[in-house]
Design a protein around this motif. Structure first.
Motif: not given
Length: 206
Positions: A115-133
């Motif tokens: 989620x993002x708090x305000x309107x307007x174009x923006x980018x963010x990186x999303x990554x998964x990181x292994x654990x016990x899975x």
């Protein structure tokens, strides 16, 4: 015979928009007979110490939003600049909708909402990181940039879960947000728990 010339502003201070915590500097270009005296003003009121050719704020806060102008004087007269407006913008804040997710191993996938708090174009990186899975064994790893359009306030990411016949007990991995474009991230990490769908007892009977 020398002729004194009153100050003339050839380049006015420019309005600016910055995020809280960022620096800002107002400048101008003046011609005429030197030396010049400067007095910067905030909403028409003299700023104590604002007597240089430039005016800077090292770390802007919302209280600094105002119109800034400068009066220049010399032996021949004076000039007043056009006000330059300082707008303190609200940065985008990204966060994961939940701190903890759970999914059964045979559930197919888990959907994580960003989620993002305000309107307007923006980018963010999303990554998964292994654990016990482990990515590639227990789930399909994800590493990508999420792009929000002008009016979008949420995005979803589907993470595929691998169903296998081996009893391994509960296991988990994490998802993280990072590298926001001109924004901040909070919170940035959530955990995903994969709940085993086989039972140890049923496997022992086989």
């Amino acid at each position: 015979l020398s002729v004194n010339v009153a100050p003339m502003i050839s380049l006015q201070p420019v309005s600016q928009a910055v995020n809280p915590g960022e620096p800002v500097t107002f400048t101008l270009t003046v011609s005429g007979t030197e030396p010049f005296s400067y007095q910067w003003r905030r909403d028409g009121v003299d700023i104590p110490g604002g007597t240089s050719a430039v005016y800077s704020i090292g770390s802007v806060s919302s209280a600094d939003a105002a119109d800034y102008s400068v009066a220049i004087t010399n032996i021949a007269g004076s000039a007043l600049s056009i006000p330059a407006r300082l707008t303190v913008t609200m940065p985008s804040v990204f966060w994961l909708e939940m701190d903890n997710y759970s999914v059964r191993e045979n559930g197919g996938s888990v959907v994580v909402t960003v989620r993002k708090n305000i309107s307007g174009p923006a980018k963010v990186s999303f990554v998964t990181q292994s654990g016990t899975a482990i990515a590639g064994i227990d789930f399909t790893g994800v590493s990508r940039t999420i792009e929000f359009g002008g009016s979008e306030l949420s995005k979803t990411v589907e993470i595929r879960i691998t169903d296998n016949p081996i009893f391994e007990g509960r296991k988990g991995f994490t998802v993280m947000l990072s590298n926001p474009s001109g924004s901040v991230v909070t919170p940035s990490v959530a955990t995903v728990e994969i709940i085993e769908d086989e039972s140890l007892v049923s496997l022992e009977r086989c």
